[in-house]
Design a protein around this motif. Structure first.
Motif, PDB file in Angstrom:
ATOM      1  N   LYS A  59     -12.495  17.180 -26.149  1.00  0.00           N
ATOM      2  CA  LYS A  59     -12.330  16.048 -25.237  1.00  0.00           C
ATOM      3  C   LYS A  59     -13.055  16.340 -23.922  1.00  0.00           C
ATOM      4  N   LEU A  60     -13.949  15.452 -23.553  1.00  0.00           N
ATOM      5  CA  LEU A  60     -14.708  15.601 -22.314  1.00  0.00           C
ATOM      6  C   LEU A  60     -14.189  14.680 -21.217  1.00  0.00           C
ATOM      7  N   GLU A  61     -13.744  13.497 -21.598  1.00  0.00           N
ATOM      8  CA  GLU A  61     -13.303  12.504 -20.617  1.00  0.00           C
ATOM      9  C   GLU A  61     -12.246  11.618 -21.259  1.00  0.00           C
ATOM     10  N   ALA A  62     -11.327  11.107 -20.437  1.00  0.00           N
ATOM     11  CA  ALA A  62     -10.283  10.208 -20.923  1.00  0.00           C
ATOM     12  C   ALA A  62     -10.098   9.065 -19.945  1.00  0.00           C
ATOM     13  N   SER A  63      -9.729   7.910 -20.477  1.00  0.00           N
ATOM     14  CA  SER A  63      -9.424   6.727 -19.669  1.00  0.00           C
ATOM     15  C   SER A  63      -7.987   6.302 -19.946  1.00  0.00           C
ATOM     16  N   PHE A  64      -7.261   5.975 -18.880  1.00  0.00           N
ATOM     17  CA  PHE A  64      -5.852   5.601 -18.989  1.00  0.00           C
ATOM     18  C   PHE A  64      -5.603   4.275 -18.285  1.00  0.00           C
ATOM     19  N   ARG A  65      -4.597   3.554 -18.760  1.00  0.00           N
ATOM     20  CA  ARG A  65      -4.122   2.400 -18.009  1.00  0.00           C
ATOM     21  C   ARG A  65      -3.219   2.875 -16.884  1.00  0.00           C
ATOM     22  N   LEU A  66      -3.147   2.125 -15.823  1.00  0.00           N
ATOM     23  CA  LEU A  66      -2.354   2.473 -14.657  1.00  0.00           C
ATOM     24  C   LEU A  66      -1.234   1.467 -14.445  1.00  0.00           C
ATOM     25  N   ILE A  67      -0.234   1.873 -13.670  1.00  0.00           N
ATOM     26  CA  ILE A  67       0.804   0.961 -13.210  1.00  0.00           C
ATOM     27  C   ILE A  67       0.947   1.137 -11.695  1.00  0.00           C
ATOM     28  N   ARG A  68       1.543   0.149 -11.054  1.00  0.00           N
ATOM     29  CA  ARG A  68       1.841   0.280  -9.638  1.00  0.00           C
ATOM     30  C   ARG A  68       2.956   1.300  -9.448  1.00  0.00           C
ATOM     31  N   ARG A  69       2.876   2.039  -8.376  1.00  0.00           N
ATOM     32  CA  ARG A  69       3.967   2.962  -8.077  1.00  0.00           C
ATOM     33  C   ARG A  69       5.237   2.162  -7.808  1.00  0.00           C
ATOM     34  N   GLY A 125      -9.127   5.265 -24.010  1.00  0.00           N
ATOM     35  CA  GLY A 125     -10.310   5.720 -24.728  1.00  0.00           C
ATOM     36  C   GLY A 125     -10.681   7.133 -24.347  1.00  0.00           C
ATOM     37  N   LEU A 126     -11.585   7.711 -25.135  1.00  0.00           N
ATOM     38  CA  LEU A 126     -12.002   9.100 -24.948  1.00  0.00           C
ATOM     39  C   LEU A 126     -13.513   9.228 -25.050  1.00  0.00           C
ATOM     40  N   GLU A 127     -14.025  10.272 -24.431  1.00  0.00           N
ATOM     41  CA  GLU A 127     -15.365  10.768 -24.726  1.00  0.00           C
ATOM     42  C   GLU A 127     -15.162  12.127 -25.365  1.00  0.00           C
ATOM     43  N   VAL A 128     -15.654  12.275 -26.607  1.00  0.00           N
ATOM     44  CA  VAL A 128     -15.372  13.463 -27.406  1.00  0.00           C
ATOM     45  C   VAL A 128     -16.677  14.076 -27.892  1.00  0.00           C
ATOM     46  N   LEU A 129     -16.765  15.396 -27.762  1.00  0.00           N
ATOM     47  CA  LEU A 129     -17.900  16.141 -28.269  1.00  0.00           C
ATOM     48  C   LEU A 129     -17.568  16.664 -29.661  1.00  0.00           C
ATOM     49  N   LEU A 130     -18.352  16.247 -30.661  1.00  0.00           N
ATOM     50  CA  LEU A 130     -18.120  16.657 -32.038  1.00  0.00           C
ATOM     51  C   LEU A 130     -18.851  17.961 -32.345  1.00  0.00           C
ATOM     52  N   VAL A 137     -11.067  10.122 -16.047  1.00  0.00           N
ATOM     53  CA  VAL A 137     -11.055  11.499 -15.558  1.00  0.00           C
ATOM     54  C   VAL A 137     -11.699  12.409 -16.585  1.00  0.00           C
ATOM     55  N   GLU A 138     -12.255  13.519 -16.102  1.00  0.00           N
ATOM     56  CA  GLU A 138     -12.719  14.550 -17.020  1.00  0.00           C
ATOM     57  C   GLU A 138     -11.518  15.323 -17.558  1.00  0.00           C
ATOM     58  N   SER A 139     -11.719  15.960 -18.692  1.00  0.00           N
ATOM     59  CA  SER A 139     -10.587  16.527 -19.430  1.00  0.00           C
ATOM     60  C   SER A 139      -9.964  17.733 -18.766  1.00  0.00           C
ATOM     61  N   GLY A 140     -10.660  18.371 -17.813  1.00  0.00           N
ATOM     62  CA  GLY A 140     -10.092  19.532 -17.134  1.00  0.00           C
ATOM     63  C   GLY A 140      -9.228  19.190 -15.946  1.00  0.00           C
ATOM     64  N   CYS A 141      -9.082  17.903 -15.616  1.00  0.00           N
ATOM     65  CA  CYS A 141      -8.185  17.501 -14.527  1.00  0.00           C
ATOM     66  C   CYS A 141      -6.746  17.856 -14.884  1.00  0.00           C
ATOM     67  N   THR A 142      -5.997  18.299 -13.907  1.00  0.00           N
ATOM     68  CA  THR A 142      -4.572  18.538 -14.123  1.00  0.00           C
ATOM     69  C   THR A 142      -3.781  17.266 -13.822  1.00  0.00           C
ATOM     70  N   TRP A 143      -2.571  17.196 -14.348  1.00  0.00           N
ATOM     71  CA  TRP A 143      -1.703  16.052 -14.090  1.00  0.00           C
ATOM     72  C   TRP A 143      -1.322  16.001 -12.611  1.00  0.00           C
ATOM     73  N   GLN A 144      -1.189  17.133 -11.988  1.00  0.00           N
ATOM     74  CA  GLN A 144      -0.911  17.172 -10.556  1.00  0.00           C
ATOM     75  C   GLN A 144      -2.074  16.580  -9.761  1.00  0.00           C
ATOM     76  N   GLN A 145      -3.282  16.954 -10.108  1.00  0.00           N
ATOM     77  CA  GLN A 145      -4.475  16.453  -9.438  1.00  0.00           C
ATOM     78  C   GLN A 145      -4.564  14.930  -9.551  1.00  0.00           C
ATOM     79  N   ILE A 146      -4.287  14.411 -10.730  1.00  0.00           N
ATOM     80  CA  ILE A 146      -4.338  12.961 -10.943  1.00  0.00           C
ATOM     81  C   ILE A 146      -3.251  12.259 -10.145  1.00  0.00           C
ATOM     82  N   HIS A 147      -2.050  12.792 -10.182  1.00  0.00           N
ATOM     83  CA  HIS A 147      -0.925  12.170  -9.484  1.00  0.00           C
ATOM     84  C   HIS A 147      -1.205  12.072  -7.986  1.00  0.00           C
TER      85      HIS A 147
END
Length: 524
Positions: free
Chosen positions: A215-225, A168-173, A110-120
Motif C-alpha cells: 500500500k502506497l496511498e489511501a483515501s478515506f471519507r471524513l466526518i465533521r468533528r 480507495g488505494l494506490e497499491v504496488l504489485l 495520505v501516504e501509507s506511512g502516515c500514523t493515525w496520530q499524524q492524521i488526527h
C-alpha cells in the motif's frame, strides 16, 4: 537465482545508496515484531520515490526474492516477519505525507506511512475527523499497516474498522505495477470520492497482511468533528455480565467506543495512563463518591450500592459518546447506562474513557508491561449471540492450563470490544517475563526504559505462550470466529471453503505468479 550482493548493487543504482540498508542491527530490528523474530532479512529498502520503488520491487520479484512490506512495526502476529533470509523488507514509514485534505468533498488522501496520530492532528485544524480514527498504538502504527491488519478501536463501536471508511488505494504489485482502486481507478477521475463503481477492487487489498501488494496511498471519507461528547463507565461483578452489557450497548449503535477491561487489564491500563498505581486507588475514588470526569451538563454521580470494589472482581465497561449537541449525547449516554444496568452493572466515574479520548495516541511505552514484562494479544470476532459460548470455551481452556501457566509465570488478561453494532471482539492477552526483542528496546521512551530492567531469557514461558496461542487460534476457528491482524498466526487460508481458497490463490497468481509478496502471510 540472483546473487544478493549483485542485487544490492542493482538496488542502489535504482534507489540510491541511502535507501538500501544491509546493516545487521537494522535488518534484525526490522525482521522482528512485538512477539517473535522472523528470519533476518537480507536487506531493508526505504524510498519516498514511488516510481523507483516500483522498479525495485519488480527487480526483487524477478530475482526470486521475497518482498515484505512493513509499516509502523506494532504487530504481534508475524505480519511482516520474514519466512526466509532471502527476503527484502520494504520499510514504508518514510512515506508519511498527507497528500490532500478536502473539506468540500469530505475526503482525505495520505501516504501509507502516515500514523493515525499524524492524521488526527492534521484534521483538527479543519474541524474534521476520520470515523474510526485509529488504534491505541496510533502514535506509531501506520495507515498501511492498519489497513493490512484490520486496525480498529477509536470510534469502532459506531463506525467499525478504519477500512470501513476507506475510499480507495494506490497499491504496488509484485510485478512493479502501481494499481489505483476506487474512483481513481478510472481514466478521467481526479477525486477519490467513491469506492464501489463496479466490483470492489479496494477490498481485495484490505486486511490482506500485505500478501497482495504494498500500500502506497489511501483515501478515506471524513466526518465533521462532533460538537459534544460524553463518557460513562460501569462496573460489573463478573465477565459474562460485562459481556452482556457490552453487547447491549454495541447493538444500540449509540456509543462511539465501548470496551470491557477485566480487573488486571483495568489496573494495567490505569498504570499506562498514569492515572493510578493500582486499581485500589481508583476503588478509593469509587467509594468516596467523588467525580473524576464531567459528563454532559452535570457531574457524574456514582451508584455503588451493593457493589463490591475489591481489586479482584471489577470488570469495567467504558463508553464514549459523541454527537452534534449535548442533548443528543446525553440521551445516548442515558440509554446505554440503562442497558448496562439491566445487565447488572453499576455506574462508576468515567476516568478511563475520558483520558483515552483526551490523549488517544499516547507514547508507545506500553509495548512493555509496567514491570518490563512482555505481552502478546489474540482476538476473535463473533456475533453477539455467540459471545458467551466463546468466552466460556476460552475460560475452560485457561482453567485447564492454569497450573502450567502458574509454574511458568504466564498470566493473562481479557479485553472485550464492540465493533459496529453487529460484532463482538474477545481479546485474551498473555503476559510473561522474557528477554526483550528489538521493538522493546527501541520504541519506549528512554525515561521509561531507564526505570525498567530487562528480564533474563525465559524459553520455558516462551514455549508455553506459543503453545497457548496455537491452541487458542484453533479454538477460535472451531467457533467460526473472524480475526483482525491475521499475519502468520491465524489459520486463515486453511479455514476457507475450498472454492474460496482456490479463487483467492488464483487472483493472487495473476499479479504475483511466484508468490513473492509477503510469502506465508494469510497462510498463502
Amino acid at each position: 537465482m540472483h546473487d544478493l550482493n549483485r542485487l544490492r548493487t542493482e538496488l542502489i543504482a535504482v534507489l540510491g545508496a541511502d535507501a538500501v540498508s544491509s546493516e545487521l542491527e537494522d535488518r534484525e530490528a526490522m525482521s522482528a515484531d512485538a512477539y517473535s523474530r522472523g528470519a533476518t532479512c537480507a536487506m531493508v529498502i526505504r524510498s519516498r520515490d514511488r516510481a523507483a520503488l516500483a522498479r525495485a520491487v519488480a527487480m526483487l520479484a524477478a530475482a526470486g526474492v521475497h518482498i515484505v512490506p512493513r509499516g509502523g512495526g506494532m504487530s504481534y502476529t508475524g505480519g511482516y516477519t520474514p519466512s526466509s533470509e532471502r527476503s527484502v523488507i520494504v520499510d514504508l514509514a518514510v512515506l508519511d505525507r498527507i497528500v490532500e485534505i478536502n473539506p468540500d468533498d469530505m475526503y482525505l488522501r495520505v501516504e501509507s506511512g502516515c500514523t493515525w496520530q499524524q492524521i488526527h492532528a492534521a484534521l483538527q485544524a479543519h474541524d474534521l475527523r476520520l470515523p474510526c480514527f485509529g488504534t491505541f498504538s496510533g502514535a506509531r502504527a501506520t495507515v498501511g499497516g492498519g489497513l493490512s491488519n484490520g486496525a480498529l478501536f477509536m470510534g469502532s463501536a459506531r463506525f467499525g474498522t478504519v477500512a470501513d471508511s476507506l475510499l480507495g488505494l494506490e497499491v504496488l504489485l509484485a510485478d512493479g505495477t502501481i494499481l489505483r482502486t476506487g474512483q481513481l481507478g478510472f481514466a478521467a477521475a481526479t477525486k477519490p470520492f467513491y469506492r464501489t463503481y463496479g466490483p470492489d477492487l479496494t477490498g481485495l487489498f484490505v486486511h490482506d497482511a500485505g500478501a497482495f501488494g504494498i500500500k502506497l496511498e489511501a483515501s478515506f471519507r471524513l466526518i465533521r468533528r462532533p460538537a459534544a461528547q460524553a463518557f460513562a463507565s460501569v462496573a460489573f461483578g463478573d465477565l459474562l455480565s460485562a459481556a452482556h452489557g457490552l453487547s447491549a450497548v454495541g447493538r444500540s449503535g449509540f456509543a462511539e467506543e465501548a470496551y470491557v477491561f477485566d480487573p488486571e487489564s483495568t489496573r494495567r491500563n490505569l498504570e499506562g495512563l498514569g492515572l493510578a498505581d493500582s486499581l485500589g486507588k481508583l476503588a478509593a475514588v469509587f467509594r468516596s463518591g467523588s467525580s473524576i470526569a464531567k459528563s454532559v451538563g452535570s457531574v457524574a454521580r456514582v451508584a455503588v450500592g451493593g457493589l463490591k470494589l475489591r481489586d479482584d472482581d471489577i470488570f469495567s465497561l467504558h463508553m464514549a459518546f459523541a454527537g452534534d449537541s449535548e442533548a443528543a449525547v446525553a440521551a445516548q449516554r442515558k440509554a446505554c447506562l440503562q442497558l448496562a444496568r439491566e445487565a447488572g452493572g453499576r455506574e462508576m466515574p468515567a476516568a478511563i474513557p475520558e483520558v483515552v479520548r483526551a490523549d488517544p495516541f499516547p507514547a508507545p511505552d506500553a509495548v512493555l508491561g509496567h514491570d518490563g514484562s512482555r505481552w502478546a494479544a489474540l482476538n476473535a470476532k463473533v456475533a453477539h449471540s455467540d459471545a458467551e459460548r466463546l468466552i466460556n470455551a476460552a475460560s475452560e481452556y485457561f482453567a485447564n492450563r492454569s497450573a502450567a501457566m502458574k509454574d511458568a509465570g504466564v498470566t493473562f488478561t481479557q479485553l472485550l470490544i464492540a465493533l459496529s453494532n453487529h460484532a463482538f471482539s474477545y481479546e485474551p492477552v498473555l503476559h510473561w517475563r522474557d528477554e526483550w526483542l528489538p521493538i522493546h528496546r527501541n520504541v519506549p521512551r528512554p525515561e521509561v526504559l531507564a526505570g525498567l530492567a530487562e528480564p533474563a531469557a525465559n524459553p520455558a514461558a516462551r514455549a508455553l505462550v506459543a503453545e497457548i496461542r496455537r491452541d487458542l487460534t484453533t479454538l477460535f476457528a472451531a467457533h467460526g470466529a473472524a480475526s483482525n491482524q491475521i499475519g502468520r498466526t491465524y489459520p486463515y487460508a486453511e479455514s476457507l471453503l475450498a472454492d474460496n481458497r482456490r479463487l483467492l490463490k488464483a487472483i493472487r497468481s495473476q499479479f504475483d505468479a511466484q508468490g513473492a509478496m509477503n510469502r506465508g502471510a494469510l497462510g498463502l
